[in-house]
Design an enzyme around this catalytic site. Structure first.
Site, PDB file in Angstrom:
ATOM      1  N   GLY A  10       0.830  -1.195   0.000  1.00  9.77           N
ATOM      2  CA  GLY A  10       0.000   0.000   0.000  1.00  9.77           C
ATOM      3  C   GLY A  10       0.865   1.245   0.000  1.00  9.77           C
ATOM      4  N   LEU A  11       0.977   1.883  -1.155  1.00 17.31           N
ATOM      5  CA  LEU A  11       1.885   3.026  -1.298  1.00 17.31           C
ATOM      6  C   LEU A  11       1.121   4.341  -1.433  1.00 17.31           C
ATOM      7  CD1 LEU A  11       4.572   1.438  -3.646  1.00 17.31           C
ATOM      8  CD2 LEU A  11       4.687   1.795  -1.163  1.00 17.31           C
ATOM      9  N   SER A 130      -0.252   7.444  14.477  1.00 11.35           N
ATOM     10  CA  SER A 130      -0.706   8.829  14.535  1.00 11.35           C
ATOM     11  C   SER A 130       0.432   9.775  14.179  1.00 11.35           C
ATOM     12  CB  SER A 130      -1.232   9.170  15.932  1.00 11.35           C
ATOM     13  OG  SER A 130      -1.679  10.521  15.978  1.00 11.35           O
ATOM     14  N   GLY A 131       0.067  10.854  13.525  1.00 14.49           N
ATOM     15  CA  GLY A 131       1.053  11.871  13.173  1.00 14.49           C
ATOM     16  C   GLY A 131       0.898  12.380  11.758  1.00 14.49           C
ATOM     17  N   LYS A 184      -5.636   3.639  19.833  1.00 11.90           N
ATOM     18  CA  LYS A 184      -5.639   4.645  18.771  1.00 11.90           C
ATOM     19  C   LYS A 184      -7.028   5.266  18.611  1.00 11.90           C
ATOM     20  CE  LYS A 184      -4.091   6.984  15.187  1.00 11.90           C
ATOM     21  NZ  LYS A 184      -5.237   7.326  14.350  1.00 11.90           N
ATOM     22  N   HIS A 187      -7.379   7.702  21.385  1.00 13.10           N
ATOM     23  CA  HIS A 187      -6.521   8.840  21.034  1.00 13.10           C
ATOM     24  C   HIS A 187      -7.289   9.789  20.116  1.00 13.10           C
ATOM     25  CE1 HIS A 187      -4.041  10.811  17.947  1.00 13.10           C
ATOM     26  NE2 HIS A 187      -3.079  10.914  18.844  1.00 13.10           N
ATOM     27  N   ASN A 188      -7.945   9.238  19.095  1.00 11.61           N
ATOM     28  CA  ASN A 188      -8.680  10.065  18.150  1.00 11.61           C
ATOM     29  C   ASN A 188      -9.896  10.718  18.794  1.00 11.61           C
ATOM     30  OD1 ASN A 188      -6.772   9.009  16.412  1.00 11.61           O
ATOM     31  ND2 ASN A 188      -8.225   8.601  14.779  1.00 11.61           N
ATOM     32  N   GLU A 191      -8.658  13.588  20.546  1.00  9.12           N
ATOM     33  CA  GLU A 191      -8.332  14.563  19.500  1.00  9.12           C
ATOM     34  C   GLU A 191      -9.578  15.351  19.078  1.00  9.12           C
ATOM     35  OE1 GLU A 191      -7.473  13.936  14.832  1.00  9.12           O
ATOM     36  OE2 GLU A 191      -6.041  12.935  16.173  1.00  9.12           O
ATOM     37  N   LYS A 262     -14.243  10.509  10.170  1.00 10.34           N
ATOM     38  CA  LYS A 262     -14.055   9.184   9.573  1.00 10.34           C
ATOM     39  C   LYS A 262     -14.530   8.049  10.471  1.00 10.34           C
ATOM     40  CE  LYS A 262     -10.290  10.445   6.459  1.00 10.34           C
ATOM     41  NZ  LYS A 262      -8.908  10.161   6.024  1.00 10.34           N
ATOM     42  N   ARG A 289     -19.656  17.930  15.158  1.00  8.31           N
ATOM     43  CA  ARG A 289     -19.326  17.668  13.752  1.00  8.31           C
ATOM     44  C   ARG A 289     -20.565  17.226  12.976  1.00  8.31           C
ATOM     45  NH1 ARG A 289     -13.200  15.307  12.922  1.00  8.31           N
ATOM     46  NH2 ARG A 289     -12.209  16.452  14.630  1.00  8.31           N
ATOM     47  N   ARG A 444     -38.144   4.710  38.326  1.00  8.28           N
ATOM     48  CA  ARG A 444     -38.024   3.384  37.734  1.00  8.28           C
ATOM     49  C   ARG A 444     -38.797   2.358  38.562  1.00  8.28           C
ATOM     50  NH1 ARG A 444     -33.408   0.822  37.520  1.00  8.28           N
ATOM     51  NH2 ARG A 444     -33.726  -0.135  35.478  1.00  8.28           N
ATOM     52  N   HIS A 450     -38.519  -1.761  39.699  1.00  6.14           N
ATOM     53  CA  HIS A 450     -37.107  -2.147  39.656  1.00  6.14           C
ATOM     54  C   HIS A 450     -36.466  -2.170  41.037  1.00  6.14           C
ATOM     55  CE1 HIS A 450     -36.916  -2.131  35.285  1.00  6.14           C
ATOM     56  NE2 HIS A 450     -37.593  -0.992  35.303  1.00  6.14           N
TER      57      HIS A 450
END
Length: 467
Positions: A10-11, A130-131, A184, A187-188, A191, A262, A289, A444, A450
């Site tokens: 994957g380039l 990340s970065g 990760k 982390h996001n 972010e 995403k 968002r 409740r 309950h």
């Protein structure tokens, strides 16, 4: 020709950057790509590093060109493409080989793939990177989940190419199967919250203070030299001071008020709720968002919905800075609570201080705060809660008042501050020993029988509602 020490499939932007980073650090790297016409231009652009790159058009030749036990990094879209690649490549591998998914994969999928490949004595690693492109090329922060066998193979390569904080590599083996991808994801999520909090301070300065973008950017630039020192504050200052060459206007003033996402922030919120946590700052940021995509509705609503606001006295710059410090601490604290809950649920034994340490350089949320958080997490805080660590309590004592004043200013002026207000509400909830959910439990019991626990007796009780 000697065989490569690692393969990169994957380039695209991230894959090519990581391959060049490895080659730059002296590793022999086999490379290939589904679109084979990408390979030759990549090798040509690599310049002198091409001597460490081994291009292959055919997948079979790519596999054969890597020394065993093989280590292959896949930088391809997560989901169905990764599953298809596993099905394709598995017959070509040998026992003990490791393949790595370096994308933003859902950790549940990573856990399934890890178990599936283990049946064939193959190893699957979920690795958060990340970065961005610059980090991948010159030193990312990486969060690795997988077997000890895989880490033994990967460790020398990843430590060499990672970002360094005072010489300490910003990469580590965090646990089995999906641990790396989950860290990760969180982390996001942090972010998302951090970015939204910064945007809310920007909105207050713009809408309540009437500050032009460049003036706000200059303020942020100054903040980056102090307690708010971070990558996100740094780039926010630069973005706000950038001028559009065609119009001469601030670039940010020409950008549509609509932010993409995403999925990783949403995953953080979803998994937090599944784990019985409420990462309310992340939830608010994801919501912001989502609301931003409803531009047409917001434009109509602005003329139809009454503002009912009071004149806003914009807090001074010191209060705004201090409020942002408090929100950042609280957002990170929520993230670490989610990480701990997942660690307990999936038996990962996540090392919280180490996670904070590998985020100190290379990643998007890198900041001077993380060094303080790592120390606080190592101090064995009461109840294991980051915000109860003595050093963090002291910082909150000196900053929470400013956050309260800033949130009040936003509310009174009708300027939305969802992350700042959610962070403050969470802080107030945590510090309140007796809240109001006793009434909820009574409700409740009334409609669902309950039951409830009493303060003065042990056992489960029902109220006298029927009587």
């Amino acid at each position: 020709m000697s065989k490569a020490q690692i393969g990169v499939y994957g380039l695209g932007t991230m894959g090519s950057a990581l391959a060049l980073n490895m080659a730059d650090n002296g590793f022999q790297v086999a490379v290939t790509n589904r679109e084979v016409d990408w390979i030759a231009p990549f090798i040509m652009e690599a310049g002198t590093l091409a001597k460490n790159l081994h291009p292959h058009d055919a997948l079979e030749d790519f596999i054969k060109g890597i020394k065993t036990p093989r280590v292959i990094l896949f930088m391809i879209p997560s989901g169905a493409p990764m599953d298809m690649m596993i099905d394709t490549i598995t017959p070509l591998l040998d026992a003990g080989d490791t393949i790595i998914d370096g994308g933003n994969a859902n950790f549940h999928d990573t856990r399934k793939r890890s178990a599936q490949m283990a049946k064939n004595d193959l190893h699957f690693v979920g690795m958060g990177v990340s970065g961005g492109e610059s980090g991948a090329r010159h030193g990312p922060s990486m969060m690795v989940g997988g077997t000890n066998h895989s880490w033994t193979q990967l460790k020398p390569i990843l430590q060499a190419i990672s970002a360094k904080f005072q010489g300490d590599p910003c990469v580590d083996h965090l646990g089995p199967d999906g641990a790396g991808h989950f860290v990760k994801t969180v982390h996001n999520g942090i972010e998302y919250a951090d970015m939204q909090a910064i945007a809310e301070i920007y909105a207050l300065l713009r809408d309540a203070g009437g500050w032009p973008a460049a003036k706000i950017g200059d303020l942020f630039e100054g903040w980056n030299d102090g307690a708010l020192h971070s990558y996100l504050i740094e780039i926010s200052g630069k973005v706000l001071q950038a001028t559009d060459p065609d119009t001469g206007k601030p670039v940010v003033d020409l950008i549509l008020d609509q932010a993409g996402q995403k999925g990783t922030g949403r995953w953080t919120a979803i998994e937090a709720l599944k784990l019985g946590q409420s990462a309310s700052a992340v939830e608010a940021a994801v919501g912001a968002r989502s609301w931003s995509s409803e531009e047409a509705t917001r434009e109509v609503a602005q003329s139809l919905l009454a503002a009912d606001t009071s004149p806003t006295n914009l807090p001074d710059a010191d209060d705004l800075e201090t409020a942002l410090i408090a929100a950042r601490i609280l957002g990170h604290a929520q993230g670490f609570r989610v990480l701990q809950a997942a660690s307990d649920e999936y038996d990962w034994s996540l090392d919280m201080p180490r996670i904070a340490e590998i985020w100190r350089a290379g990643c998007i949320i890198r900041s001077s705060l993380l060094d303080d958080l790592a120390d606080a997490l190592r101090s064995d805080p009461p109840q294991g809660e980051l915000i109860l660590a003595p050093a963090i309590r002291t910082r909150l004592e000196t900053s929470i008042g400013a956050l309260r004043r800033v949130v009040t200013a936003g509310i009174s002026g009708g300027i939305p501050v969802p992350v700042l207000s959610a962070s403050l509400a969470w802080y107030d909830s945590i510090r309140t020993a007796r809240g109001s959910t006793n009434l909820i439990q009574a409700q409740r019991d009334f409609f669902g029988e309950h039951g409830f626990k009493r303060l003065d007796k042990s056992g489960n009780f029902h109220g006298p509602w029927k009587a």
